[in-house]
Design an enzyme around this catalytic site. Structure first.
Site, PDB file in Angstrom:
ATOM      1  N   GLU A 178      -0.562  -1.919   5.310  1.00 22.19           N
ATOM      2  CA  GLU A 178       0.370  -1.797   6.441  1.00 22.19           C
ATOM      3  C   GLU A 178       0.282  -0.430   7.097  1.00 22.19           C
ATOM      4  O   GLU A 178       0.577  -0.290   8.280  1.00 22.19           O
ATOM      5  CB  GLU A 178       1.803  -2.048   5.959  1.00 22.19           C
ATOM      6  CG  GLU A 178       2.833  -2.169   7.077  1.00 22.19           C
ATOM      7  CD  GLU A 178       3.333  -0.831   7.618  1.00 22.19           C
ATOM      8  OE1 GLU A 178       3.630  -0.754   8.831  1.00 22.19           O
ATOM      9  OE2 GLU A 178       3.412   0.137   6.832  1.00 22.19           O
ATOM     10  N   GLU A 179      -0.125   0.578   6.341  1.00 22.69           N
ATOM     11  CA  GLU A 179      -0.059   1.956   6.834  1.00 22.69           C
ATOM     12  C   GLU A 179      -1.261   2.385   7.673  1.00 22.69           C
ATOM     13  O   GLU A 179      -1.321   3.530   8.101  1.00 22.69           O
ATOM     14  CB  GLU A 179       0.066   2.923   5.638  1.00 22.69           C
ATOM     15  CG  GLU A 179       1.353   2.766   4.833  1.00 22.69           C
ATOM     16  CD  GLU A 179       2.587   3.253   5.577  1.00 22.69           C
ATOM     17  OE1 GLU A 179       2.436   3.773   6.698  1.00 22.69           O
ATOM     18  OE2 GLU A 179       3.689   3.122   5.031  1.00 22.69           O
ATOM     19  N   ASP A 186       0.815  -1.211   0.000  1.00 22.14           N
ATOM     20  CA  ASP A 186       0.000   0.000   0.000  1.00 22.14           C
ATOM     21  C   ASP A 186       0.853   1.267   0.000  1.00 22.14           C
ATOM     22  O   ASP A 186       2.061   1.241   0.254  1.00 22.14           O
ATOM     23  CB  ASP A 186      -0.955   0.011   1.194  1.00 22.14           C
ATOM     24  CG  ASP A 186      -0.228  -0.157   2.531  1.00 22.14           C
ATOM     25  OD1 ASP A 186       0.788  -0.874   2.573  1.00 22.14           O
ATOM     26  OD2 ASP A 186      -0.678   0.433   3.535  1.00 22.14           O
TER      27      ASP A 186
END
Length: 404
Positions: free
Chosen positions: A143-144, A85
């Site tokens: 992941e963010e 991402d």
């Protein structure tokens, strides 16, 4: 057992560099936000299909997991992970591969992580007749952003069928010169929690402060008071960070507002202190606001746990890295108060998360992660896939009972 493959890996990593750079640039030009990585996932799926690699798509949404079996594939499994991402940042770089999605940018290097893991897939797939066991390659969404794609993919069963006995992850590091990699056994990164505060008072005319309950004044006291949790309530030997990074309230110079909004982050490496600090922050903020005539609600969005690198796995990876590179290319890392949802994998199975240097001051490639000018020295896309392939083979040898 796999020592004879080291040079073949180096040669393949060098030979495919142009293709991996091309893949990275394509991904960089077409970034997608967390949990929206549909075209990115389609691109990865198409690439894996062209390579003849079996994979499962749509894991927890846009995640993928590929399998590269060698001979005797049931003998052991090692997992490798890359995140896919991007971030809500407007890119400021003037490069041919600049983001084409306005306000979205691969400012954390996930394009390089994904391209590198595709490079690893190519190398390991070509060597599938040379090793025993199986590699599982995880292309992870989100992941963010909380709750973290790692946690969702684990819930969806990504660490099952087959179940890996170790997992390795790689992250670019713009503080490390290209050509170097960094490791840290034991605790490597902090936990990360999001704080959302609403302070309520009673607004009115700024010329009559005795007739209002000023939420801005209350919020100011709270900002100062909660900082003392780190300096006075936390053991000074326990790294801990509390930062309130946003405050909003009021619309005019002469109007006291009814409420103020604050946001921030709390990070530490100790789970016991983490839970204790949550309780203390809520009690302190509410009590202080009440004592000053107002009220406060504090919502804590619990984020990623601290990232713990298994010491045995990490030491084996350090040893392997020094034989694939040179000892002076492998450095020790300090504790990092950033956070990474790779930590969820490392809670389930032994994990090793390491950094790949991408800095080149001579070419002015030195911007920090999460900034509009972040970029990498693409020479790292030779070392990255090659080293990760070697670390994976080295660890699989251990897991399958071979001498290394």
């Amino acid at each position: 057992m796999y020592e004879h493959l080291k040079e073949a890996i180096r040669e393949q990593a060098q030979a495919q560099r142009a293709d991996i750079v091309h893949i990275r640039r394509h991904l960089h030009a077409h970034p997608e936000l967390s949990f929206q990585e549909h075209r990115t996932a389609q691109f990865i799926a198409h690439t894996l299909t062209e390579l003849g690699i079996t994979f499962q798509a749509e894991i927890a949404g846009t995640g993928l997991a590929a399998l590269i079996p060698g001979t005797n594939p049931d003998k052991g499994t090692v997992a490798l992970r890359a995140d896919i991402d991007a971030l809500p940042i407007l890119e400021a770089n003037d490069v041919p591969y600049k983001s084409q999605n306005q306000g979205v940018m691969h400012a954390c290097g996930h394009d390089a992580h994904t391209a590198s893991l595709i490079g690893v897939a190519r190398i390991l797939h070509s060597l599938r007749d040379e090793f025993e066991g199986t590699f599982k390659l995880i292309f992870q969404l989100g992941e963010e952003k909380n709750p973290g794609g790692a946690s969702l993919m684990i819930q969806a069963g990504v660490l099952q069928d087959p179940s890996p006995t170790a997992i390795i992850g790689q992250h670019v590091d713009p503080t490390l010169p290209v050509g170097k990699v960094g490791f840290r056994p034991h605790t490597m990164m902090a936990s990360a929690d999001e704080l959302y505060l609403t302070v309520r008072g009673q607004g009115g005319h700024a010329a009559a402060p005795h007739r209002v309950v000023d939420p801005i004044l209350i919020a100011s006291h709270i900002v100062v008071a909660v900082q003392q949790l780190v300096s006075r309530a936390c053991n000074p030997t326990t790294p801990s960070v509390l930062s309130l990074c946003h405050i909003a309230g009021g619309t005019a110079t002469n109007v006291v507002p009814d409420e103020v909004q604050l946001m921030g982050t709390f990070r530490t490496i100790d789970e016991t202190w983490r839970a204790e600090a949550h309780h203390k922050m809520i009690h302190l903020a509410q009590g202080l606001a009440q004592a000053m005539g107002g009220s406060c609600t504090l919502e804590i969005n619990k984020g990623y746990p601290s990232l713990y690198n298994n010491p045995e796995l990490t030491q084996r990876s350090i040893t392997a890295a020094k034989t694939f590179l040179t000892p002076d290319q492998v450095v020790d890392l300090p504790l990092n108060m950033g956070a990474e949802d790779f930590a969820y994998y490392a809670q389930q199975i032994p994990g090793c998360f390491y950094y790949l240097g991408v800095r080149n001051e001579a070419q002015n490639i030195q911007s920090a992660l999460h900034t509009p000018t972040f970029d990498i020295d693409e020479h790292a896309l030779t070392l990255g896939p090659g080293l990760m392939a070697w670390l994976a083979l080295h660890e699989l040898a251990v897991q399958t009972g071979h001498q290394v």
